[in-house]
Design an enzyme around this catalytic site. Structure first.
Site, short mmCIF file in Angstrom:
data_model
loop_
_atom_site.label_atom_id
_atom_site.label_comp_id
_atom_site.label_asym_id
_atom_site.label_seq_id
_atom_site.Cartn_x
_atom_site.Cartn_y
_atom_site.Cartn_z
N ARG A 129 -51.53 -5.52 -32.48
CA ARG A 129 -50.11 -5.42 -31.43
C ARG A 129 -49.78 -3.70 -31.08
O ARG A 129 -49.50 -3.35 -30.68
CB ARG A 129 -49.24 -6.35 -32.31
CG ARG A 129 -49.29 -7.70 -31.94
CD ARG A 129 -47.71 -8.44 -32.70
NE ARG A 129 -47.65 -9.54 -32.23
CZ ARG A 129 -47.51 -10.58 -33.07
NH1 ARG A 129 -46.27 -10.82 -34.00
NH2 ARG A 129 -46.98 -11.65 -32.27
N LYS A 167 -52.88 -10.00 -35.90
CA LYS A 167 -51.29 -10.99 -35.84
C LYS A 167 -52.29 -11.68 -33.67
O LYS A 167 -53.49 -11.56 -33.58
CB LYS A 167 -50.20 -10.45 -34.89
CG LYS A 167 -49.79 -9.63 -36.47
CD LYS A 167 -49.20 -10.45 -36.84
CE LYS A 167 -48.62 -10.13 -37.83
NZ LYS A 167 -48.74 -11.70 -39.99
N SER A 202 -48.37 -11.39 -47.66
CA SER A 202 -48.21 -12.69 -46.72
C SER A 202 -46.89 -13.96 -46.82
O SER A 202 -47.84 -14.38 -47.80
CB SER A 202 -49.79 -12.95 -46.02
OG SER A 202 -49.49 -14.15 -45.52
N LYS A 235 -38.22 -19.82 -36.06
CA LYS A 235 -39.69 -20.48 -36.09
C LYS A 235 -40.32 -20.24 -37.24
O LYS A 235 -40.94 -21.77 -37.78
CB LYS A 235 -41.15 -18.86 -35.22
CG LYS A 235 -42.02 -19.97 -35.25
CD LYS A 235 -42.82 -19.20 -33.67
CE LYS A 235 -43.17 -18.06 -34.22
NZ LYS A 235 -44.65 -18.20 -34.01
N SER A 236 -40.28 -19.42 -38.60
CA SER A 236 -40.55 -19.27 -39.92
C SER A 236 -39.93 -21.07 -40.41
O SER A 236 -40.59 -22.03 -41.03
CB SER A 236 -40.18 -18.75 -40.30
OG SER A 236 -41.34 -17.55 -40.00
N ARG A 254 -41.77 -25.12 -41.00
CA ARG A 254 -41.13 -25.52 -42.68
C ARG A 254 -40.65 -26.24 -43.01
O ARG A 254 -41.26 -27.20 -44.23
CB ARG A 254 -41.03 -24.34 -43.70
CG ARG A 254 -41.31 -22.94 -43.73
CD ARG A 254 -41.21 -21.57 -44.57
NE ARG A 254 -42.03 -20.54 -44.97
CZ ARG A 254 -42.58 -19.76 -43.29
NH1 ARG A 254 -42.06 -19.95 -42.45
NH2 ARG A 254 -43.18 -18.94 -44.21
N ARG A 283 -44.82 -11.42 -28.25
CA ARG A 283 -44.40 -11.02 -28.63
C ARG A 283 -44.59 -10.00 -27.71
O ARG A 283 -43.51 -8.64 -27.35
CB ARG A 283 -43.60 -10.74 -30.50
CG ARG A 283 -43.68 -11.65 -31.04
CD ARG A 283 -43.94 -11.46 -32.17
NE ARG A 283 -43.70 -12.45 -32.98
CZ ARG A 283 -42.01 -13.55 -33.08
NH1 ARG A 283 -41.24 -13.29 -32.88
NH2 ARG A 283 -42.03 -15.06 -33.74
N ASP A 340 -42.86 -8.96 -37.55
CA ASP A 340 -42.88 -9.37 -35.95
C ASP A 340 -42.16 -8.70 -35.09
O ASP A 340 -42.44 -8.51 -33.62
CB ASP A 340 -42.65 -10.88 -36.56
CG ASP A 340 -43.41 -11.35 -36.53
OD1 ASP A 340 -44.98 -11.70 -36.76
OD2 ASP A 340 -42.74 -12.67 -37.34
N ARG A 350 -58.75 -14.73 -35.74
CA ARG A 350 -57.68 -14.76 -36.79
C ARG A 350 -58.14 -15.30 -38.35
O ARG A 350 -58.34 -15.48 -38.38
CB ARG A 350 -56.34 -15.53 -36.28
CG ARG A 350 -55.56 -14.93 -35.18
CD ARG A 350 -54.11 -15.19 -34.97
NE ARG A 350 -53.20 -15.05 -36.14
CZ ARG A 350 -52.21 -14.24 -36.15
NH1 ARG A 350 -52.18 -15.33 -35.57
NH2 ARG A 350 -51.40 -14.15 -36.93
C1 S3P Z 1 -44.67 -15.94 -40.80
C2 S3P Z 1 -45.44 -14.88 -41.71
C3 S3P Z 1 -45.66 -13.81 -41.00
C4 S3P Z 1 -45.64 -13.25 -39.67
C5 S3P Z 1 -45.27 -14.78 -38.72
C6 S3P Z 1 -44.87 -15.74 -39.17
C7 S3P Z 1 -44.49 -17.57 -41.69
O1 S3P Z 1 -46.91 -13.60 -41.11
O2 S3P Z 1 -46.13 -12.58 -38.91
O3 S3P Z 1 -45.20 -14.49 -38.01
O4 S3P Z 1 -44.05 -17.95 -41.38
O5 S3P Z 1 -44.79 -16.72 -42.77
P1 S3P Z 1 -47.95 -13.48 -42.26
O6 S3P Z 1 -47.60 -14.03 -42.82
O7 S3P Z 1 -49.27 -13.19 -41.83
O8 S3P Z 1 -47.57 -11.74 -42.47
#
Ligand code: S3P
Length: 425
Positions: free
Chosen positions: A342, A338, A163, A17-18, A22, A385, A311, A118
């Site tokens: 959680r 989150k 983060s 996903k990340s 990007r 999740r 996560d 959030r």
């Molecule tokens: C993510 C960073 C994390 C993660 C999120 C995805 C990312 O969050 O919990 O699911 O893709 O950079 P934080 O940057 O708030 O830690």
């Protein structure tokens, strides 16, 4: 804890996903045509694709998991005609804000009722310091965010929380700034943005806990294979690791060292996890993961480990509930903000299932190996999740659990139900 259920087979988890977020953002900023294969086709990442289209990038679906992106160039985006909807996705709004803060036009970004709760101050504050004008609800701390981009200056920013979203937002804003942007991390977080920018021809330097980018003219397009998502794999890792006799193979999973905390913790609990055919794809380490189920025992997760498994804590709670002894997680206060709280969500669900557990402000403890009560109704709190973790607990313990609102699973893992059914024999 033993289960009469047999767990066996191969699980091909969807794209990370990340990295998918990007890839679609950065390819839409590149000069020329990119290909992204293994793209996560889920609500969160589709929200990012829609955002980049609204800004003038051309994002075509060759297939659900393959995108052709014709970039607008770093300075070719155009003002969106309407409000951008990030849905449930924190990554879309936070990293997106870094791009929008540098554009010479106005953007408004909102999201669903969970996202609108959030915290956004973590990105608003440094981006405003760089020169952007950002307004939001509750004193500019909550979405919708109204972003009036403009000329940005460089910054050296010490992040109060680890983060990757904040770091990435600032690095992307830094591509447009008048001077270098340096982000200082309290603990290292996932470095997918840095790796992808390097693959697109930029020099991103890291010294200890500091990452620096310099203003850029152009990004080269990508031809990218997105690895499988270790955060999606986590549910199947926990399922197979905690049921003696289980054997699962998960091919092509990303094993970026900033994401593999789950493997270290499960191994410490006694899990038999092997990485095979370790290789590099698209600038990221990838492996086939083979897990054999064992009786697990409790462990402690300490604060420095947390960013590498942030996560995965809900899934780890399931392993802890099935393991012998008391597991403790500390330094994980970020879990409170989150997609849901959680810590509260897992402790409340596990308590109603008869598991002895409790909360700390920054974590939780779980006394494992108690009998899981049958037929209990648990609230997912609209959090993908939490929903998947509870369904995995139900499968691993062989006990029916009614989980409310499982539609949220589609934000990150469409196909989860079928894959779960497939490996339960
Ligand atoms: C993510 C960073 C994390 C993660 C999120 C995805 C990312 O969050 O919990 O699911 O893709 O950079 P934080 O940057 O708030 O830690």
């Amino acid at each position: 804890m033993t289960s009469r259920i047999r767990i066996a087979g191969t699980v091909k988890v969807p794209g990370d996903k990340s990295i998918s977020h990007r890839a679609v953002m950065l390819c839409a900023l590149a000069d020329g045509e990119s290909r992204i294969r293994g793209f996560l086709h889920a609500e969160d990442t589709l929200a990012t694709a829609a955002m980049m289209r609204a800004l003038g990038g051309r994002v075509d679906e060759v297939s659900p998991t393959e995108l052709r992106v014709v970039g607008a160039g770093l300075r070719g985006l155009t003002e969106p005609e309407d409000v951008i909807d990030a849905g449930n996705s924190g990554t879309t709004i936070r990293i997106g804000a870094g791009i929008l803060a540098a554009q010479p036009f106005l953007s408004i970004v909102t999201g669903d009722r969970y996202l609108r709760r959030r915290p956004m101050k973590r990105i608003v504050e440094p981006l405003v310091r760089m020169g952007a004008t950002i307004a939001g609800r509750r004193g500019n701390t909550l979405p919708p965010l109204c972003i009036e981009g403009g000329r940005l200056s460089g910054i050296r920013y010490e992040m109060p929380v680890a983060s990757a979203q904040v770091k990435s937002a600032l690095l992307l804003a830094g591509l447009y700034a008048a001077g270098p942007v340096t982000v200082v991390e309290p603990l290292p977080s996932r470095d997918h943005t840095e790796r992808m920018l390097s693959a697109m021809g930029l020099s991103v330097s890291r010294h200890g806990n500091e990452v620096t980018v310099r203003p850029a003219e152009r990004l080269a397009p990508l031809d990218l294979d997105v690895p499988g998502d270790i955060s999606a794999a986590a549910f199947f890792l926990v399922l197979s690791a905690s049921v003696p006799g289980a054997l699962l193979r998960l091919p092509g999973v990303g094993v970026n060292p900033f994401r593999t905390g789950i493997l270290a913790v499960l191994r410490r609990m006694g899990a038999d996890i092997r990485l095979e055919s370790l290789r590099e794809e698209g600038g990221e380490p990838v492996a086939d993961i083979v897990v054999r189920g064992k009786e697990l025992s409790a462990t402690e997760v300490s604060p420095p480990e947390v960013p590498s498994l942030i996560d995965e804590v809900p899934a780890l709670c399931v392993a802890a509930a099935l393991a012998e002894g008391r597991t403790v997680v500390r330094g994980a206060g970020e879990l409170r903000v989150k997609e849901s709280d959680r810590i509260g969500a897992m402790v409340s669900a596990l308590s109603s299932l008869g598991v002895s557990c409790g909360e700390y402000q920054d974590g939780l403890w779980i006394e494992g190996s108690t009998r899981i009560l049958t037929g209990v109704r648990c609230d997912s709190r609209g959090d993908h999740r939490i929903a998947m973790s509870l369904l995995v607990l139900s499968a691993a313990a062989g006990v029916p659990i009614e989980v409310t609102d499982t539609a949220c699973i589609d934000t990150s893992f469409p196909g989860f139900h079928d894959m779960l059914k497939e490996v339960l024999r």
